[in-house]
Design a protein around this motif. Structure first.
Motif, PDB file in Angstrom:
ATOM      1  N   ALA A 114       8.135  26.739  42.018  1.00 27.13           N
ATOM      2  CA  ALA A 114       8.063  28.204  42.098  1.00 27.13           C
ATOM      3  C   ALA A 114       7.044  28.737  41.112  1.00 27.13           C
ATOM      4  CB  ALA A 114       9.428  28.812  41.788  1.00 27.13           C
ATOM      5  N   GLU A 115       6.651  29.978  41.313  1.00 32.72           N
ATOM      6  CA  GLU A 115       5.895  30.708  40.309  1.00 32.72           C
ATOM      7  C   GLU A 115       6.893  31.147  39.247  1.00 32.72           C
ATOM      8  OE1 GLU A 115       3.614  35.001  39.752  1.00 32.72           O
ATOM      9  OE2 GLU A 115       4.299  34.367  41.741  1.00 32.72           O
ATOM     10  N   THR A 116       6.638  30.795  38.002  1.00 23.62           N
ATOM     11  CA  THR A 116       7.603  31.109  36.952  1.00 23.62           C
ATOM     12  C   THR A 116       6.970  31.958  35.866  1.00 23.62           C
ATOM     13  OG1 THR A 116       7.127  29.023  35.776  1.00 23.62           O
ATOM     14  CG2 THR A 116       8.986  29.034  37.323  1.00 23.62           C
ATOM     15  N   VAL A 117       7.762  32.906  35.347  1.00 25.12           N
ATOM     16  CA  VAL A 117       7.420  33.669  34.155  1.00 25.12           C
ATOM     17  C   VAL A 117       8.197  33.017  33.025  1.00 25.12           C
ATOM     18  CG1 VAL A 117       7.481  35.931  33.054  1.00 25.12           C
ATOM     19  CG2 VAL A 117       7.078  35.741  35.529  1.00 25.12           C
ATOM     20  N   PRO A 118       7.522  32.472  32.000  1.00 29.34           N
ATOM     21  CA  PRO A 118       8.182  31.520  31.116  1.00 29.34           C
ATOM     22  C   PRO A 118       9.214  32.051  30.149  1.00 29.34           C
ATOM     23  CG  PRO A 118       5.936  31.918  30.391  1.00 29.34           C
ATOM     24  CD  PRO A 118       6.091  32.601  31.710  1.00 29.34           C
ATOM     25  N   CYS A 119       9.281  33.362  29.904  1.00 24.91           N
ATOM     26  CA  CYS A 119      10.207  33.808  28.868  1.00 24.91           C
ATOM     27  C   CYS A 119      10.734  35.193  29.165  1.00 24.91           C
ATOM     28  CB  CYS A 119       9.527  33.800  27.505  1.00 24.91           C
ATOM     29  SG  CYS A 119      10.585  34.338  26.156  1.00 24.91           S
ATOM     30  N   VAL A 120      12.036  35.345  29.141  1.00 29.52           N
ATOM     31  CA  VAL A 120      12.678  36.651  29.243  1.00 29.52           C
ATOM     32  C   VAL A 120      13.062  37.080  27.828  1.00 29.52           C
ATOM     33  CG1 VAL A 120      14.656  37.918  30.139  1.00 29.52           C
ATOM     34  CG2 VAL A 120      13.555  36.185  31.558  1.00 29.52           C
ATOM     35  N   THR A 121      12.404  38.105  27.290  1.00 21.45           N
ATOM     36  CA  THR A 121      12.736  38.542  25.935  1.00 21.45           C
ATOM     37  C   THR A 121      14.055  39.296  25.900  1.00 21.45           C
ATOM     38  OG1 THR A 121      11.457  40.572  26.248  1.00 21.45           O
ATOM     39  CG2 THR A 121      10.315  38.694  25.283  1.00 21.45           C
ATOM     40  N   SER A 122      14.391  39.958  27.007  1.00 25.33           N
ATOM     41  CA  SER A 122      15.638  40.709  27.127  1.00 25.33           C
ATOM     42  C   SER A 122      16.274  40.332  28.448  1.00 25.33           C
ATOM     43  CB  SER A 122      15.348  42.214  27.090  1.00 25.33           C
ATOM     44  OG  SER A 122      16.392  42.963  27.663  1.00 25.33           O
ATOM     45  N   ALA A 123      17.493  39.817  28.404  1.00 25.20           N
ATOM     46  CA  ALA A 123      18.182  39.452  29.645  1.00 25.20           C
ATOM     47  C   ALA A 123      18.276  40.652  30.574  1.00 25.20           C
ATOM     48  CB  ALA A 123      19.568  38.906  29.329  1.00 25.20           C
ATOM     49  N   GLY A 124      18.575  41.821  30.002  1.00 27.33           N
ATOM     50  CA  GLY A 124      18.702  43.011  30.825  1.00 27.33           C
ATOM     51  C   GLY A 124      17.440  43.334  31.588  1.00 27.33           C
ATOM     52  N   LEU A 125      16.267  43.110  30.973  1.00 27.46           N
ATOM     53  CA  LEU A 125      15.008  43.373  31.658  1.00 27.46           C
ATOM     54  C   LEU A 125      14.738  42.323  32.725  1.00 27.46           C
ATOM     55  CD1 LEU A 125      12.742  44.606  28.738  1.00 27.46           C
ATOM     56  CD2 LEU A 125      14.099  45.932  30.360  1.00 27.46           C
ATOM     57  N   GLY A 126      15.204  41.092  32.516  1.00 26.61           N
ATOM     58  CA  GLY A 126      15.096  40.091  33.567  1.00 26.61           C
ATOM     59  C   GLY A 126      15.887  40.476  34.803  1.00 26.61           C
ATOM     60  N   TYR A 127      17.107  40.953  34.601  1.00 25.84           N
ATOM     61  CA  TYR A 127      17.911  41.440  35.719  1.00 25.84           C
ATOM     62  C   TYR A 127      17.222  42.608  36.428  1.00 25.84           C
ATOM     63  CZ  TYR A 127      22.121  38.758  34.543  1.00 25.84           C
ATOM     64  OH  TYR A 127      23.042  37.758  34.324  1.00 25.84           O
ATOM     65  N   LEU A 128      16.634  43.496  35.646  1.00 24.22           N
ATOM     66  CA  LEU A 128      15.970  44.652  36.238  1.00 24.22           C
ATOM     67  C   LEU A 128      14.805  44.222  37.121  1.00 24.22           C
ATOM     68  CD1 LEU A 128      15.624  47.681  36.532  1.00 24.22           C
ATOM     69  CD2 LEU A 128      14.371  47.695  34.360  1.00 24.22           C
ATOM     70  N   GLU A 129      14.072  43.183  36.713  1.00 25.03           N
ATOM     71  CA  GLU A 129      12.961  42.709  37.533  1.00 25.03           C
ATOM     72  C   GLU A 129      13.430  42.186  38.882  1.00 25.03           C
ATOM     73  OE1 GLU A 129       9.577  43.125  36.686  1.00 25.03           O
ATOM     74  OE2 GLU A 129      10.741  44.419  35.368  1.00 25.03           O
ATOM     75  N   VAL A 130      14.600  41.567  38.916  1.00 23.42           N
ATOM     76  CA  VAL A 130      15.148  41.108  40.193  1.00 23.42           C
ATOM     77  C   VAL A 130      15.613  42.298  41.020  1.00 23.42           C
ATOM     78  CG1 VAL A 130      16.912  39.689  41.311  1.00 23.42           C
ATOM     79  CG2 VAL A 130      15.807  38.878  39.222  1.00 23.42           C
ATOM     80  N   ALA A 131      16.321  43.226  40.386  1.00 25.28           N
ATOM     81  CA  ALA A 131      16.856  44.378  41.109  1.00 25.28           C
ATOM     82  C   ALA A 131      15.754  45.235  41.719  1.00 25.28           C
ATOM     83  CB  ALA A 131      17.716  45.224  40.174  1.00 25.28           C
ATOM     84  N   ARG A 132      14.611  45.319  41.060  1.00 27.05           N
ATOM     85  CA  ARG A 132      13.522  46.160  41.556  1.00 27.05           C
ATOM     86  C   ARG A 132      12.584  45.416  42.500  1.00 27.05           C
ATOM     87  NH1 ARG A 132       9.588  47.340  36.421  1.00 27.05           N
ATOM     88  NH2 ARG A 132       8.733  48.783  37.962  1.00 27.05           N
ATOM     89  N   GLY A 133      12.825  44.092  42.684  1.00 29.80           N
ATOM     90  CA  GLY A 133      12.047  43.328  43.639  1.00 29.80           C
ATOM     91  C   GLY A 133      10.796  42.684  43.084  1.00 29.80           C
ATOM     92  N   ASP A 134      10.563  42.773  41.768  1.00 28.60           N
ATOM     93  CA  ASP A 134       9.379  42.154  41.183  1.00 28.60           C
ATOM     94  C   ASP A 134       9.557  40.657  40.988  1.00 28.60           C
ATOM     95  OD1 ASP A 134       6.689  42.571  39.997  1.00 28.60           O
ATOM     96  OD2 ASP A 134       7.650  41.803  38.194  1.00 28.60           O
ATOM     97  N   ALA A 135      10.785  40.220  40.806  1.00 28.35           N
ATOM     98  CA  ALA A 135      11.108  38.793  40.703  1.00 28.35           C
ATOM     99  C   ALA A 135      12.160  38.464  41.750  1.00 28.35           C
ATOM    100  CB  ALA A 135      11.624  38.451  39.303  1.00 28.35           C
TER     101      ALA A 135
END
Length: 288
Positions: free
Chosen positions: A199-220
């Motif tokens: 997969a295409e990977t982004v190597p580091c989530v500095t904030s778990a909450g922002l990682g979830y937001l990226e999925v919810a908004r469709g960016d990840a």
């Protein structure tokens, strides 16, 4: 602060969470962050920063002050409720048992992504969720330096700055965020390598909450996590679920905020994506 929304003492369920409660909590979160977090951003002295479990697990005066204020104001808003906060649990792990109790629980991460906050980066957020019977029924995710405020209500959808959120639908894409590498064991590094190969990977989530937001908004399309601290996950789990996504542990079960999960786990845009990520994490896809 009084009970602004008039919720009966001692109980609240998903059907009781309405726009008035969502807005009341948003006002509290914005106010506390404006008072205790933002003024300290890029202004921390060495004495404002301490280690908890090593150099990558930090706490600041902003974390402690914001959690204390959120705990006070949220329990006043909802009489009979209790708080499970990251910093309070660090001092008293027994507070985690409240997640299995009958009272409504505010799960609070005052500064999610403390290391990024200490470095003066924008990748931090404040996370609050309301949990009943071990299940999140409402959540609030605030990234002040990015101008992002997301809310979710069980059965009522997920929104970012007032706009409805939907997970991605591109069947040909697999874009994954990966949790912070400083916590990985050799086994976890192997699992991440399998993800990176497929997969295409982004190597580091500095904030778990922002990682979830990226999925919810469709960016990840998904995020892989290797720990189960409820304050990191409770708000985001509901946010992604209400945007159309799901979660899976390596046991094939949804992630449980109250703990006891088979790790690692993923939150993903849909069931098929979650299953594929778990197969990659466990090596099952290689065995086929």
């Amino acid at each position: 602060m009084g009970n602004e929304v008039g919720t009966p003492a001692g109980g609240v369920d998903a059907q009781d969470v309405d726009g008035e409660l969502l807005a009341a909590v948003e006002r509290i979160v914005r106010a506390v962050v404006a008072e205790e977090v933002v003024p300290r951003w890029r202004r921390l002295a060495a004495s404002d920063i301490a280690e908890k479990n090593g150099p990558h697990d930090l706490v600041t005066t902003a974390d402690r002050a914001a959690e204390a204020q959120l705990a006070q104001r949220l329990t006043a808003l909802l009489p009979g409720s209790v708080v499970v906060g990251e910093e309070a649990v660090s001092a008293d792990p027994g507070l985690l048992d409240l997640l299995r109790g009958d009272a409504p629980v505010w799960v609070v991460d005052p500064v999610d992504g403390t290391a990024a906050f200490v470095r003066g980066e924008t990748g931090f957020s404040t996370l609050v969720s309301l949990v009943r019977g071990g299940r999140p029924i409402a959540s609030w995710t605030y990234a002040p330096q990015r101008g992002q405020f997301a809310t979710a209500r069980r059965g009522g959808g997920a929104h970012l700055n007032g706009e409805r959120l939907r997970t991605a639908t591109d069947p040909g894409r697999l874009r994954l965020w990966i949790s912070n590498p400083v916590f990985r064991t050799p086994a976890e590094q192997t699992a991440v390598a399998r993800l990176a190969a497929a997969a295409e990977t982004v190597p580091c989530v500095t904030s778990a909450g922002l990682g979830y937001l990226e999925v919810a908004r469709g960016d990840a399309d998904g995020v892989a996590f290797f720990w189960e601290a409820p304050w990191d996950h409770s708000a985001g789990l509901l946010l992604v679920q209400e945007a159309g996504g799901t979660s899976r542990t390596t046991a094939g079960q949804p992630f449980q905020v109250a703990g006891g999960n088979a790790l690692p786990f993923t939150v993903a845009r849909d069931v098929a994506t979650a299953d594929r990520v778990i197969d990659l994490l466990t090596g099952a896809e290689e065995d086929r």
